[in-house]
Design a protein around this motif. Structure first.
Motif, short mmCIF file in Angstrom:
data_model
loop_
_atom_site.label_atom_id
_atom_site.label_comp_id
_atom_site.label_asym_id
_atom_site.label_seq_id
_atom_site.Cartn_x
_atom_site.Cartn_y
_atom_site.Cartn_z
N SER A 324 29.44 27.26 15.04
CA SER A 324 30.19 28.64 15.60
C SER A 324 31.23 28.97 14.56
CB SER A 324 31.00 28.30 16.80
OG SER A 324 31.63 29.32 17.19
N TYR A 325 31.98 28.09 14.01
CA TYR A 325 32.93 28.52 12.88
C TYR A 325 32.28 29.09 11.78
CZ TYR A 325 35.92 27.53 8.53
OH TYR A 325 36.54 27.71 7.55
N ARG A 326 31.28 28.59 11.23
CA ARG A 326 30.46 28.78 9.90
C ARG A 326 29.99 30.28 10.12
NH1 ARG A 326 32.60 26.31 5.73
NH2 ARG A 326 32.67 23.95 5.95
N ALA A 327 29.17 30.46 11.40
CA ALA A 327 28.66 31.73 11.54
C ALA A 327 29.78 32.89 11.52
CB ALA A 327 28.09 31.71 12.93
N ILE A 328 31.06 32.53 11.99
CA ILE A 328 31.96 33.54 12.16
C ILE A 328 32.71 33.83 10.65
CG2 ILE A 328 34.42 33.91 12.87
CD1 ILE A 328 33.51 32.83 15.66
N ALA A 329 32.57 32.64 10.07
CA ALA A 329 33.17 32.83 8.71
C ALA A 329 32.32 33.52 7.75
CB ALA A 329 33.24 31.48 7.92
N ILE A 330 31.07 33.59 7.88
CA ILE A 330 29.98 34.35 7.36
C ILE A 330 30.22 35.82 7.73
CG2 ILE A 330 27.51 35.05 6.90
CD1 ILE A 330 27.03 31.94 7.14
N GLY A 331 30.40 36.12 8.95
CA GLY A 331 30.37 37.32 9.43
C GLY A 331 31.79 38.02 9.12
N PHE A 332 32.77 37.42 9.02
CA PHE A 332 34.25 37.98 8.71
C PHE A 332 34.34 38.78 7.46
CE2 PHE A 332 38.76 38.01 7.52
CZ PHE A 332 39.23 38.70 8.50
N PRO A 333 34.03 38.42 6.34
CA PRO A 333 33.95 39.24 5.13
C PRO A 333 33.21 40.43 5.26
CG PRO A 333 33.25 37.07 4.69
CD PRO A 333 33.82 36.97 5.74
N LEU A 334 31.89 40.31 5.81
CA LEU A 334 30.92 41.27 6.10
C LEU A 334 31.61 42.41 6.89
CD1 LEU A 334 27.72 39.40 6.19
CD2 LEU A 334 28.27 40.84 4.42
N PHE A 335 32.15 42.06 7.97
CA PHE A 335 32.83 43.02 8.74
C PHE A 335 34.00 43.65 8.23
CE2 PHE A 335 35.82 44.39 12.39
CZ PHE A 335 34.82 44.76 13.23
N THR A 336 34.85 43.12 7.37
CA THR A 336 35.91 43.54 6.62
C THR A 336 35.55 44.82 5.56
OG1 THR A 336 37.36 41.54 6.77
CG2 THR A 336 37.83 43.12 5.06
N LEU A 337 34.14 44.38 4.96
CA LEU A 337 33.51 45.48 4.07
C LEU A 337 33.02 46.52 4.99
CD1 LEU A 337 31.66 43.21 1.46
CD2 LEU A 337 33.60 44.96 1.10
N GLY A 338 32.08 46.25 5.88
CA GLY A 338 31.13 47.40 6.78
C GLY A 338 32.05 48.05 7.71
N ALA A 339 32.82 47.61 8.54
CA ALA A 339 33.74 48.30 9.57
C ALA A 339 34.74 48.59 9.28
CB ALA A 339 33.95 47.11 10.74
N LEU A 340 35.61 48.28 8.28
CA LEU A 340 37.02 48.91 7.76
C LEU A 340 36.82 49.37 6.38
CD1 LEU A 340 39.39 45.88 8.91
CD2 LEU A 340 38.78 48.08 10.12
N ILE A 341 36.43 48.67 5.11
CA ILE A 341 36.66 49.50 4.03
C ILE A 341 35.67 50.56 3.73
CG2 ILE A 341 36.47 49.06 1.29
CD1 ILE A 341 37.34 46.21 1.95
N PHE A 342 34.19 50.07 4.06
CA PHE A 342 33.21 51.28 4.07
C PHE A 342 33.56 52.41 5.10
CE2 PHE A 342 30.21 47.88 2.43
CZ PHE A 342 30.58 47.79 1.16
#
Length: 419
Positions: A324-342
Motif C-alpha cells: 500500500s505504501y509503495r503504490a502511494i509513494a509511486i503515485g504521489f510524484p506523478l500526481f504532483t506533476l499531472g494534477a498540480l504542475i501540469f
C-alpha cells in the motif's frame, strides 16, 4: 464495423476479461485451502492465469483507447465516460506493475474489482463521441489528464492493499470498544463499495427497460433592473423520480411500482436545474446499496468483512502495508506533476492565471495535501499498519470525490467533464 463500434467491442472484451481475472484471482486465493496436493503451486498457477487475463484485458482496452482516439480525432479523456474508462485502464496497468514487483495474487482479488467497478460506472454515462470544447483543445489535455489518471491508479492499488490489511488485522470477534469501532469502519467502506455496485446495476436495469420521466421547471431570475425573468427548462430522469425538481410539473412519467407521481419535492435551497435529479440519484444509490448489502448480510449471516477475512489468512500484514505504501509513494510524484504542475501550466495558457480557486483545483490541492500528510506521518511519525491503511482507504475516497463528485455536483470551470 466502423471504428466507433470497434472501440466499443474492444471495451466490452476488456470488461469481460477484467471480470474473469478477478474470478481467477479469487479461485487462486480461496482454492488454496482445498488444494490438497500443493497449495502454493495452485496459488501460483491460478495467479499467473489471472495476470494473463488482466494483461490481455489491458491490451483490449488499449485497442479501445486508440480506435476511439482515431474515431474522435482527439485523445478520449474529455468527459466522464472517457476519463473513467481511461482510469480503469490505468488501474489495470498499475496493478500489473505492482504485481510484477511483489507477486501477491491476493492483491488481484481486491485491485481488479476496483478496476471493474470504475469501468462499469463509466458505462452509466453517455458514450457518444463529443467534439472538444475550446478550453480542451490543447496538447496539455494529453499530458495533464493522462499523468493525473496514472497517478490515481496507484492510489487505487494503495487503497486495495490498505483495505486488505484492515481485513487481515481487524478482530471481528473482539468485544472491546476499539474492535467494534474498527469493524464498523470496515463495514462502512464495504457498504460504500456495495452502494456504487448497486447504483451501476440499477442504472443498467432502468436503462434496459427504457424508463424515463420528464419535468418542466420554471426558474425565476431578477436582473439588475429588478425585473423578473422566467425561463422554462426540461429535466430528464432515467431513474424513477422519488424526488422531483423544485417548482416543476410532470411532463411525462412512467408509473413504477404503483408510483404515478414523485413522493417528494426537492428543497428550494437546492440550487440548479439538476439538483432534484442529483438528490434522486443519491436516494436511489442509497436504497439500492442498502438492499444489496442487506441481502449479502442475510446470506452470510455475519458481517461481510468477517466473511472475507479467512481469505486473508496466510498473508503477512507487513507485506500488505508495504504494498500500500509503495503504490502511494509511486503515485504521489506523478500526481504532483499531472494534477498540480501540469494543470497550473495549462490553466495559465487557457485562462491567463496559474490558480483561480475553481472547485476542481481546490479539491486537487486537498487531495495532494492529504497524501502529503500521509507520507509525512508515515516517514516522520512512524504511522504504519492500521493508521497508514486507514489513510490509504480514505485517501482514495477523496480521489474519487475529486474526479466524480466535483464534476457532477459542484459547478465550476471543469463542469463540462460531467457531461
Amino acid at each position: 464495423m466502423n471504428t466507433e463500434s470497434l472501440s466499443g467491442t474492444f471495451l466490452l472484451i476488456a470488461f469481460i476479461l477484467y471480470t474473469l481475472s478477478f474470478i481467477v484471482f479469487g479461485i487462486a486465493v480461496t482454492g488454496k485451502k482445498w488444494s490438497s496436493r500443493d497449495p502454493e503451486r495452485h496459488l501460483k498457477r491460478w495467479g499467473r492465469g489471472g495476470l494473463v487475463l488482466t494483461i490481455v484485458g489491458f491490451a483490449s482496452q488499449l485497442g479501445y483507447f486508440f480506435t476511439r482516439w482515431y474515431a474522435a480525432g482527439h485523445i478520449p479523456v474529455s468527459n466522464m465516460f472517457e476519463f473513467l474508462t481511461f482510469l480503469s485502464m490505468m488501474i489495470a496497468l498499475a496493478f500489473v506493475i505492482v504485481y510484477a514487483i511483489y507477486r501477491v495474487a491476493v492483491l488481484g482479488m481486491f485491485a481488479m474489482p476496483v478496476c471493474v467497478i470504475i469501468l462499469a460506472y463509466a458505462l452509466v454515462f453517455p458514450p457518444d463521441i463529443q467534439p472538444l470544447i475550446p478550453a480542451l483543445q490543447s496538447y496539455w489535455l494529453k499530458i495533464h489528464v493522462t499523468t493525473a489518471a496514472f497517478s490515481e491508479a496507484f492510489f487505487a492499488v494503495g487503497f486495495a492493499a490498505g483495505l486488505m490489511y484492515l481485513l487481515r488485522v481487524v478482530n471481528f470477534k473482539g468485544t472491546s470498544k476499539a474492535d467494534r469501532r474498527e469493524r464498523r469502519g470496515v463495514e462502512v467502506v464495504i457498504f460504500v463499495v456495495f452502494t456504487v455496485v448497486a447504483f451501476v446495476v440499477t442504472s443498467f436495469v432502468f436503462k434496459g427497460i427504457g424508463y424515463e420521466a420528464k419535468f418542466k421547471q420554471e426558474i425565476t431570475k431578477i436582473d439588475q433592473n429588478g425585473k423578473e425573468n422566467v425561463t422554462t427548462s426540461t429535466v430528464d430522469y432515467v431513474l424513477p423520480p422519488i424526488v422531483k425538481p423544485y417548482n416543476s410539473t410532470v411532463e411525462t412519467m412512467k408509473p413504477f411500482l404503483g408510483m404515478e407521481e414523485p413522493l417528494f419535492t426537492s428543497p428550494s435551497w437546492m440550487n440548479g436545474i439538476n439538483a432534484g435529479r442529483k438528490l434522486n440519484t443519491f436516494l436511489w444509490s442509497l436504497i439500492a446499496g442498502l438492499i444489496l448489502y442487506g441481502l449479502v448480510r442475510l446470506i452470510l449471516r455475519k458481517q461481510v468483512g468477517a466473511a472475507i477475512q479467512p481469505a486473508m489468512n496466510g498473508m503477512d500484514p507487513e507485506d500488505l502495508d508495504e504494498i500500500s505504501y509503495r503504490a502511494i509513494a509511486i503515485g504521489f510524484p506523478l500526481f504532483t506533476l499531472g494534477a498540480l504542475i501540469f494543470a497550473m501550466i495549462w490553466a495559465h495558457e487557457a485562462w491567463g492565471r496559474f490558480w483561480g480557486w475553481d472547485p476542481k483545483e481546490v479539491w486537487a490541492l486537498i487531495t495532494w495535501l492529504y497524501y502529503t500528510a500521509y507520507l509525512h506521518f508515515r516517514l516522520s511519525r512512524g504511522w504504519q499498519g492500521r493508521k497508514s491503511a486507514w489513510m490509504a482507504v480514505i485517501g482514495f475516497v477523496v480521489v474519487m470525490f475529486t474526479n466524480v463528485g466535483v464534476n457532477l455536483i459542484i459547478a465550476g470551470l471543469h463542469s463540462y467533464a460531467g457531461v
